[in-house]
Design an enzyme around this catalytic site. Structure first.
Site, PDB file in Angstrom:
ATOM      1  N   CYS A 113       0.799  -1.240   0.000  1.00 58.09           N
ATOM      2  CA  CYS A 113       0.000   0.000   0.000  1.00 58.09           C
ATOM      3  C   CYS A 113       0.829   1.287   0.000  1.00 58.09           C
ATOM      4  CB  CYS A 113      -0.983  -0.025   1.164  1.00 58.09           C
ATOM      5  SG  CYS A 113      -0.301  -0.739   2.655  1.00 58.09           S
ATOM      6  N   HIS A 122      -1.937   6.575   3.937  1.00 59.11           N
ATOM      7  CA  HIS A 122      -0.497   6.563   4.218  1.00 59.11           C
ATOM      8  C   HIS A 122       0.122   7.838   3.635  1.00 59.11           C
ATOM      9  CE1 HIS A 122      -1.126   2.619   5.643  1.00 59.11           C
ATOM     10  NE2 HIS A 122      -0.562   1.901   4.683  1.00 59.11           N
TER      11      HIS A 122
HETATM   12  P1  NAP Z   1      -7.485  -9.058   7.884  1.00 55.08           P
HETATM   13  O1  NAP Z   1      -8.420  -7.949   8.234  1.00 55.08           O
HETATM   14  O2  NAP Z   1      -6.779  -9.755   8.972  1.00 55.08           O
HETATM   15  O3  NAP Z   1      -8.325 -10.144   7.012  1.00 55.08           O
HETATM   16  C1  NAP Z   1      -7.800 -11.407   6.689  1.00 55.08           C
HETATM   17  C2  NAP Z   1      -8.802 -12.218   5.880  1.00 55.08           C
HETATM   18  O4  NAP Z   1      -8.198 -13.480   5.557  1.00 55.08           O
HETATM   19  C3  NAP Z   1     -10.116 -12.524   6.633  1.00 55.08           C
HETATM   20  O5  NAP Z   1     -11.204 -12.501   5.744  1.00 55.08           O
HETATM   21  C4  NAP Z   1      -9.884 -13.968   7.127  1.00 55.08           C
HETATM   22  O6  NAP Z   1     -11.085 -14.691   7.331  1.00 55.08           O
HETATM   23  C5  NAP Z   1      -9.120 -14.516   5.916  1.00 55.08           C
HETATM   24  N1  NAP Z   1      -8.436 -15.766   6.272  1.00 55.08           N
HETATM   25  C6  NAP Z   1      -7.614 -16.011   7.323  1.00 55.08           C
HETATM   26  N2  NAP Z   1      -7.222 -17.313   7.319  1.00 55.08           N
HETATM   27  C7  NAP Z   1      -7.811 -17.884   6.235  1.00 55.08           C
HETATM   28  C8  NAP Z   1      -7.809 -19.203   5.696  1.00 55.08           C
HETATM   29  N3  NAP Z   1      -7.117 -20.198   6.268  1.00 55.08           N
HETATM   30  N4  NAP Z   1      -8.527 -19.426   4.566  1.00 55.08           N
HETATM   31  C9  NAP Z   1      -9.227 -18.437   3.974  1.00 55.08           C
HETATM   32  N5  NAP Z   1      -9.285 -17.165   4.442  1.00 55.08           N
HETATM   33  C10 NAP Z   1      -8.581 -16.897   5.560  1.00 55.08           C
HETATM   34  O7  NAP Z   1      -6.341  -8.554   6.875  1.00 55.08           O
HETATM   35  P2  NAP Z   1      -6.373  -7.346   5.799  1.00 55.08           P
HETATM   36  O8  NAP Z   1      -5.793  -6.118   6.368  1.00 55.08           O
HETATM   37  O9  NAP Z   1      -7.724  -7.288   5.182  1.00 55.08           O
HETATM   38  O10 NAP Z   1      -5.301  -7.865   4.738  1.00 55.08           O
HETATM   39  C11 NAP Z   1      -5.621  -8.891   3.821  1.00 55.08           C
HETATM   40  C12 NAP Z   1      -4.485  -9.066   2.819  1.00 55.08           C
HETATM   41  O11 NAP Z   1      -4.305  -7.871   2.064  1.00 55.08           O
HETATM   42  C13 NAP Z   1      -3.144  -9.364   3.479  1.00 55.08           C
HETATM   43  O12 NAP Z   1      -2.431 -10.282   2.668  1.00 55.08           O
HETATM   44  C14 NAP Z   1      -2.482  -8.003   3.540  1.00 55.08           C
HETATM   45  O13 NAP Z   1      -1.088  -8.093   3.593  1.00 55.08           O
HETATM   46  C15 NAP Z   1      -2.962  -7.386   2.229  1.00 55.08           C
HETATM   47  N6  NAP Z   1      -2.997  -5.922   2.193  1.00 55.08           N
HETATM   48  C16 NAP Z   1      -3.578  -5.204   3.196  1.00 55.08           C
HETATM   49  C17 NAP Z   1      -3.609  -3.791   3.094  1.00 55.08           C
HETATM   50  C18 NAP Z   1      -4.244  -2.920   4.156  1.00 55.08           C
HETATM   51  O14 NAP Z   1      -4.105  -1.692   4.051  1.00 55.08           O
HETATM   52  N7  NAP Z   1      -4.945  -3.466   5.145  1.00 55.08           N
HETATM   53  C19 NAP Z   1      -3.065  -3.155   1.983  1.00 55.08           C
HETATM   54  C20 NAP Z   1      -2.481  -3.926   0.971  1.00 55.08           C
HETATM   55  C21 NAP Z   1      -2.463  -5.303   1.087  1.00 55.08           C
HETATM   56  P3  NAP Z   1     -11.762 -14.857   8.808  1.00 55.08           P
HETATM   57  O15 NAP Z   1     -12.518 -13.570   9.081  1.00 55.08           O
HETATM   58  O16 NAP Z   1     -12.662 -16.014   8.633  1.00 55.08           O
HETATM   59  O17 NAP Z   1     -10.640 -15.079   9.780  1.00 55.08           O
END
Ligand code: NAP
Length: 356
Positions: free
Chosen positions: A150, A244
């Site tokens: 990001c 950011h």
């Molecule tokens: P998050 O809020 O922790 O969400 C994680 C998601 O992954 C939830 O839907 C969770 O489902 C799912 N998950 C966890 N274990 C799983 C499994 N075994 N099988 C299938 N689904 C599973 O994280 P986030 O911030 O949204 O980030 C998600 C991704 O995007 C990450 O790879 C992160 O590095 C990337 N990212 C994030 C941002 C940001 O600004 N936040 C920016 C760029 C990229 P449950 O609810 O069922 O646990």
């Protein structure tokens, strides 16, 4: 055009929720499946999700049953977006691609893969030429495409016009990163309220490497020759909800570039995808603010529905050539919105189409 059927993997998370919001009334895509972990599978989306968006959860998704993230459970989709935890995304995304289902992901796992594009459509649209070299699926229908970290989106979008005009040689970047970048529940409140945390695990390495691929060029073999730029990054978590903010200092191959030259280049830059009129593309992807106190996360992060990158305070640097401020919405432009725009480019170029 009939809408394409899309699934969201990791639909319950912070990025997943942004996907849901952005897919509400999308002109080309209709959400037909939501997937998450075993903790959520089988529940209704409303029951499984701790909704953190500032708009209401859309009605169409509330009663959808959360599925397991497998190609079998989501067999009716034309492609999927992924907002899954990076720890689990690798195998699951490969499984979808191997089964002929294109994956447009936010997770970091495949960003360094030789034939997987790391894409920002306004920066390196030609990198989609890597896709035919992928071998996830012997029929060539399934593939993976990634969007960058990001911080890298506002960084490369602001550097791109300058790189084309003057040749970027060195970059020092300090990122002040919003708490939503850590997902939910993310950073404990006692760590971040009234505080700044001077470390975000693994972040600085990504900021120092990903721009090199993004600003690199694709060869006939589908492999990117990375740009030759030295980057030093420092990442700080700050008590901001969304957006950011970056302090960037840059050195050029061209000598004597003035702040006025750089501002003029940014203001006159035309995005290479401007004429495609993609639904999520901002009219002005890059905006320069004359007020040196701008851009600010609270005031400008939602400009152009969170898809615009804002730049300001361009000035001479005592260390390299110039210094400036940049701002991008981390979960929209830097995650779900960027992925939706990537998918729109792939539809426009014929890489994503109806599977039936
Ligand atoms: P998050 O809020 O922790 O969400 C994680 C998601 O992954 C939830 O839907 C969770 O489902 C799912 N998950 C966890 N274990 C799983 C499994 N075994 N099988 C299938 N689904 C599973 O994280 P986030 O911030 O949204 O980030 C998600 C991704 O995007 C990450 O790879 C992160 O590095 C990337 N990212 C994030 C941002 C940001 O600004 N936040 C920016 C760029 C990229 P449950 O609810 O069922 O646990």
């Amino acid at each position: 055009m009939e809408k394409l059927k899309v699934g969201v993997l990791g639909a319950t998370g912070a990025v997943g929720q942004k996907f849901i919001r952005l897919l509400d009334n999308h002109p080309w895509f209709t959400l037909v499946a939501v997937g998450a972990s075993e903790r959520s599978a089988g529940k209704s989306y409303a029951e499984a999700t701790h909704w953190i968006e500032t708009s209401e959860m859309p009605d169409f998704v509330k009663e959808m049953t959360v599925k397991n993230c497998t190609p079998e459970a989501m067999a009716d989709v034309d492609f999927v977006f992924s907002g899954m935890d990076a720890a689990v995304a690798g195998e699951i995304e490969k499984d979808f691609a191997s089964n002929g289902i294109p994956v447009v992901t936010n997770a970091r796992v495949y960003r360094r893969d030789n034939h997987v594009p790391l894409l920002v459509p306004e920066v390196n649209p030609d990198h989609i030429g890597q896709i035919p070299f992928q071998r996830f699926d012997s029929n060539g229908r399934g593939f993976i495409i990634t969007n960058p970290n990001c911080v890298c989106v506002p960084l490369v979008l602001s550097l791109k016009p300058l790189h084309d005009a003057f040749g970027v040689d060195k970059v020092l970047v300090t990122s002040m990163q919003a708490v939503s970048g850590a997902g939910y529940p993310g950073v404990p409140s006692l760590d971040i309220m009234g505080n700044v945390v001077p470390n975000i695990g693994g972040e600085e390495e990504k900021i120092m490497w990903e721009p090199l691929k993004l600003l690199g060029s694709v060869g006939d073999n589908g492999i990117v020759s990375n740009a030759s730029i030295a980057i030093q990054a420092s990442a700080y978590r700050v008590p901001v909800v969304e957006g950011h903010l970056l302090s960037v200092t840059v050195g050029f191959k061209t000598k004597n570039v003035s702040a006025a030259d750089a501002i003029s280049v940014i203001q006159n830059w035309v995005s290479p995808i401007a004429e495609l009129n993609l639904p999520s593309a901002p009219k002005q992807p890059l905006k320069y603010f004359e007020d040196p106190a701008h851009p600010q996360p609270r005031l400008h992060v939602w400009n152009e529905r969170g898809m615009q990158v804002s730049v300001g305070k361009m000035r001479a640097s005592g260390v390299l050539d110039l210094a400036f401020t940049a701002l991008g919405h981390n979960t929209v432009r830097g995650a779900a919105g960027g992925a939706v725009l990537n998918a729109e480019l792939l539809v426009n170029k014929g890489y994503i189409k109806a599977r039936a």
